[in-house]
Write a protein that holds these residues in place. Structure first.
Motif, PDB file in Angstrom:
ATOM      1  N   ILE A   5      30.969  26.324  48.958  1.00  0.00           N
ATOM      2  CA  ILE A   5      31.317  27.824  49.678  1.00  0.00           C
ATOM      3  C   ILE A   5      31.769  28.982  48.787  1.00  0.00           C
ATOM      4  O   ILE A   5      32.921  28.788  48.190  1.00  0.00           O
ATOM      5  CB  ILE A   5      32.226  27.694  50.897  1.00  0.00           C
ATOM      6  N   ASP A   6      31.156  29.902  48.431  1.00  0.00           N
ATOM      7  CA  ASP A   6      31.247  30.781  47.628  1.00  0.00           C
ATOM      8  C   ASP A   6      31.513  32.387  48.543  1.00  0.00           C
ATOM      9  O   ASP A   6      30.738  32.570  49.409  1.00  0.00           O
ATOM     10  CB  ASP A   6      30.353  31.415  46.601  1.00  0.00           C
ATOM     11  N   ILE A   7      32.725  32.854  48.365  1.00  0.00           N
ATOM     12  CA  ILE A   7      33.132  33.941  49.325  1.00  0.00           C
ATOM     13  C   ILE A   7      33.555  35.066  48.465  1.00  0.00           C
ATOM     14  O   ILE A   7      34.428  35.151  47.827  1.00  0.00           O
ATOM     15  CB  ILE A   7      34.278  33.485  50.203  1.00  0.00           C
ATOM     16  N   ASN A   8      32.775  36.214  48.832  1.00  0.00           N
ATOM     17  CA  ASN A   8      33.200  37.475  47.860  1.00  0.00           C
ATOM     18  C   ASN A   8      33.803  38.443  49.038  1.00  0.00           C
ATOM     19  O   ASN A   8      33.483  38.827  50.228  1.00  0.00           O
ATOM     20  CB  ASN A   8      31.948  38.298  47.497  1.00  0.00           C
ATOM     21  N   ILE A   9      34.977  38.858  48.487  1.00  0.00           N
ATOM     22  CA  ILE A   9      35.959  39.732  49.424  1.00  0.00           C
ATOM     23  C   ILE A   9      36.398  40.743  48.753  1.00  0.00           C
ATOM     24  O   ILE A   9      36.336  41.176  47.435  1.00  0.00           O
ATOM     25  CB  ILE A   9      37.120  38.898  50.050  1.00  0.00           C
ATOM     26  N   ILE A  10      36.889  41.897  49.500  1.00  0.00           N
ATOM     27  CA  ILE A  10      37.548  43.052  49.179  1.00  0.00           C
ATOM     28  C   ILE A  10      38.999  42.793  49.840  1.00  0.00           C
ATOM     29  O   ILE A  10      39.093  42.737  50.957  1.00  0.00           O
ATOM     30  CB  ILE A  10      36.777  44.234  49.412  1.00  0.00           C
ATOM     31  N   VAL A  11      39.971  43.045  49.217  1.00  0.00           N
ATOM     32  CA  VAL A  11      41.277  42.696  49.588  1.00  0.00           C
ATOM     33  C   VAL A  11      42.116  44.004  49.705  1.00  0.00           C
ATOM     34  O   VAL A  11      41.815  45.118  49.089  1.00  0.00           O
ATOM     35  CB  VAL A  11      42.182  41.760  48.445  1.00  0.00           C
ATOM     36  N   GLU A  12      43.158  43.735  50.515  1.00  0.00           N
ATOM     37  CA  GLU A  12      44.149  45.232  50.835  1.00  0.00           C
ATOM     38  C   GLU A  12      45.018  45.204  49.616  1.00  0.00           C
ATOM     39  O   GLU A  12      44.933  44.249  48.642  1.00  0.00           O
ATOM     40  CB  GLU A  12      44.816  44.849  52.157  1.00  0.00           C
ATOM     41  N   TYR A  13      45.280  46.548  49.546  1.00  0.00           N
ATOM     42  CA  TYR A  13      45.983  46.796  48.077  1.00  0.00           C
ATOM     43  C   TYR A  13      47.137  45.919  47.866  1.00  0.00           C
ATOM     44  O   TYR A  13      47.393  45.513  46.809  1.00  0.00           O
ATOM     45  CB  TYR A  13      46.683  48.228  48.429  1.00  0.00           C
ATOM     46  N   GLU A  14      48.033  45.673  48.930  1.00  0.00           N
ATOM     47  CA  GLU A  14      49.272  44.883  48.463  1.00  0.00           C
ATOM     48  C   GLU A  14      49.061  43.203  48.332  1.00  0.00           C
ATOM     49  O   GLU A  14      50.137  42.739  48.412  1.00  0.00           O
ATOM     50  CB  GLU A  14      50.485  45.591  49.266  1.00  0.00           C
ATOM     51  N   ILE A  67      35.844  24.585  58.519  1.00  0.00           N
ATOM     52  CA  ILE A  67      34.467  24.034  58.413  1.00  0.00           C
ATOM     53  C   ILE A  67      34.383  22.522  58.687  1.00  0.00           C
ATOM     54  O   ILE A  67      33.540  22.251  59.436  1.00  0.00           O
ATOM     55  CB  ILE A  67      34.038  24.419  57.098  1.00  0.00           C
ATOM     56  N   GLU A  68      35.231  22.054  58.204  1.00  0.00           N
ATOM     57  CA  GLU A  68      35.317  20.232  58.360  1.00  0.00           C
ATOM     58  C   GLU A  68      35.751  19.931  59.740  1.00  0.00           C
ATOM     59  O   GLU A  68      35.211  19.079  60.365  1.00  0.00           O
ATOM     60  CB  GLU A  68      36.365  19.769  57.331  1.00  0.00           C
ATOM     61  N   SER A  69      36.641  20.836  60.566  1.00  0.00           N
ATOM     62  CA  SER A  69      36.858  20.277  61.877  1.00  0.00           C
ATOM     63  C   SER A  69      35.662  20.935  62.828  1.00  0.00           C
ATOM     64  O   SER A  69      35.344  20.222  63.836  1.00  0.00           O
ATOM     65  CB  SER A  69      38.125  21.113  62.406  1.00  0.00           C
ATOM     66  N   GLU A  70      35.060  22.177  62.621  1.00  0.00           N
ATOM     67  CA  GLU A  70      33.933  22.603  63.510  1.00  0.00           C
ATOM     68  C   GLU A  70      32.616  21.815  63.035  1.00  0.00           C
ATOM     69  O   GLU A  70      31.838  21.832  64.187  1.00  0.00           O
ATOM     70  CB  GLU A  70      33.865  24.102  63.156  1.00  0.00           C
ATOM     71  N   THR A  71      32.339  21.542  62.142  1.00  0.00           N
ATOM     72  CA  THR A  71      31.098  21.030  61.649  1.00  0.00           C
ATOM     73  C   THR A  71      30.856  19.700  61.393  1.00  0.00           C
ATOM     74  O   THR A  71      29.724  19.210  61.211  1.00  0.00           O
ATOM     75  CB  THR A  71      30.298  21.689  60.781  1.00  0.00           C
ATOM     76  N   GLU A  72      32.076  18.989  60.947  1.00  0.00           N
ATOM     77  CA  GLU A  72      32.303  17.666  60.467  1.00  0.00           C
ATOM     78  C   GLU A  72      31.707  17.436  59.167  1.00  0.00           C
ATOM     79  O   GLU A  72      30.992  16.466  58.847  1.00  0.00           O
ATOM     80  CB  GLU A  72      31.624  16.484  61.549  1.00  0.00           C
ATOM     81  N   GLN A  73      31.089  18.520  58.440  1.00  0.00           N
ATOM     82  CA  GLN A  73      30.618  18.681  56.960  1.00  0.00           C
ATOM     83  C   GLN A  73      31.939  18.533  56.186  1.00  0.00           C
ATOM     84  O   GLN A  73      32.766  19.446  56.466  1.00  0.00           O
ATOM     85  CB  GLN A  73      30.027  19.860  56.711  1.00  0.00           C
ATOM     86  N   LYS A  74      31.756  17.764  55.097  1.00  0.00           N
ATOM     87  CA  LYS A  74      32.820  17.833  54.121  1.00  0.00           C
ATOM     88  C   LYS A  74      32.454  18.932  53.209  1.00  0.00           C
ATOM     89  O   LYS A  74      31.520  19.322  52.709  1.00  0.00           O
ATOM     90  CB  LYS A  74      32.793  16.494  53.252  1.00  0.00           C
ATOM     91  N   VAL A  75      33.721  19.603  52.915  1.00  0.00           N
ATOM     92  CA  VAL A  75      33.707  20.673  51.971  1.00  0.00           C
ATOM     93  C   VAL A  75      34.421  20.294  50.659  1.00  0.00           C
ATOM     94  O   VAL A  75      35.545  19.867  50.598  1.00  0.00           O
ATOM     95  CB  VAL A  75      34.633  21.983  52.506  1.00  0.00           C
ATOM     96  N   SER A  76      33.796  20.480  49.727  1.00  0.00           N
ATOM     97  CA  SER A  76      34.263  20.075  48.280  1.00  0.00           C
ATOM     98  C   SER A  76      34.863  21.190  47.488  1.00  0.00           C
ATOM     99  O   SER A  76      35.615  20.988  46.872  1.00  0.00           O
ATOM    100  CB  SER A  76      33.246  19.284  47.445  1.00  0.00           C
ATOM    101  N   ALA A  77      34.362  22.530  47.727  1.00  0.00           N
ATOM    102  CA  ALA A  77      34.841  23.593  46.958  1.00  0.00           C
ATOM    103  C   ALA A  77      34.827  24.641  47.754  1.00  0.00           C
ATOM    104  O   ALA A  77      33.902  25.115  48.563  1.00  0.00           O
ATOM    105  CB  ALA A  77      34.316  23.590  45.829  1.00  0.00           C
ATOM    106  N   VAL A  78      35.763  25.743  47.807  1.00  0.00           N
ATOM    107  CA  VAL A  78      35.635  26.887  48.309  1.00  0.00           C
ATOM    108  C   VAL A  78      36.450  27.995  47.389  1.00  0.00           C
ATOM    109  O   VAL A  78      37.395  27.917  47.025  1.00  0.00           O
ATOM    110  CB  VAL A  78      36.786  27.130  49.724  1.00  0.00           C
ATOM    111  N   ASN A  79      35.185  28.651  46.884  1.00  0.00           N
ATOM    112  CA  ASN A  79      35.624  29.922  45.796  1.00  0.00           C
ATOM    113  C   ASN A  79      35.603  31.207  46.178  1.00  0.00           C
ATOM    114  O   ASN A  79      34.991  31.454  46.837  1.00  0.00           O
ATOM    115  CB  ASN A  79      34.518  29.695  44.557  1.00  0.00           C
ATOM    116  N   ILE A  80      36.673  31.701  45.840  1.00  0.00           N
ATOM    117  CA  ILE A  80      37.097  33.159  46.329  1.00  0.00           C
ATOM    118  C   ILE A  80      36.903  33.871  45.329  1.00  0.00           C
ATOM    119  O   ILE A  80      37.466  33.939  44.162  1.00  0.00           O
ATOM    120  CB  ILE A  80      38.538  33.043  46.856  1.00  0.00           C
ATOM    121  N   HIS A  81      35.993  34.990  45.461  1.00  0.00           N
ATOM    122  CA  HIS A  81      35.678  35.905  44.345  1.00  0.00           C
ATOM    123  C   HIS A  81      36.179  37.334  44.952  1.00  0.00           C
ATOM    124  O   HIS A  81      35.463  37.855  45.814  1.00  0.00           O
ATOM    125  CB  HIS A  81      34.160  36.132  44.331  1.00  0.00           C
TER     126      HIS A  81
END
Length: 117
Positions: free
Chosen positions: A64-73, A91-105
């Motif tokens: 899962i790749d997630i693109n975000i804008i963060v608050e200043y502090e 995601i693992e609890s709601e869908t029973e899918q294994k998540v191998s990576a969560v990338n935050i950009h």
């Protein structure tokens, strides 16, 4: 649309994206999800809550790749760790899918008093 079959259930990746978006936006240090130019074009039937989220299938689970804008502090390393854990658990609890990576950009920083374009 790619699908994954696991434990006899079939889940479309674009059905998972709203869970990811909701999980990310629960954190007050995230200003908003940040999508690409093509995400800003309204498409019939496309949920805007998946903007800035890409889900693909890896050898050992979802990536899962997630693109975000963060608050200043926001402390970005700590925020990224919090988001990775929260998204993986949800995601693992709601869908029973294994998540191998969560990338935050981090695509940007929202400054106090800055107006929306």
């Amino acid at each position: 649309m790619p699908n994954d079959e696991q434990n006899g259930s079939k889940i479309a990746y674009d059905e998972i994206a709203p869970f990811v978006g909701a999980s990310v936006l629960k954190n007050k240090k995230v200003y908003k999800l940040s999508g690409s130019f093509t995400d800003s074009i309204p498409l019939i039937g496309k949920d805007s809550s998946s903007k800035g989220i890409k889900i693909s299938k890896g050898e050992e689970g979802l990536i899962i790749d997630i693109n975000i804008i963060v608050e200043y502090e926001a402390k970005i390393p700590q925020l990224a760790w919090e988001l990775q854990s929260a998204v993986k658990n949800e995601i693992e609890s709601e869908t029973e899918q294994k998540v191998s990576a969560v990338n935050i950009h981090v695509q940007g920083v929202h400054l106090p008093g800055e107006e929306e374009e």
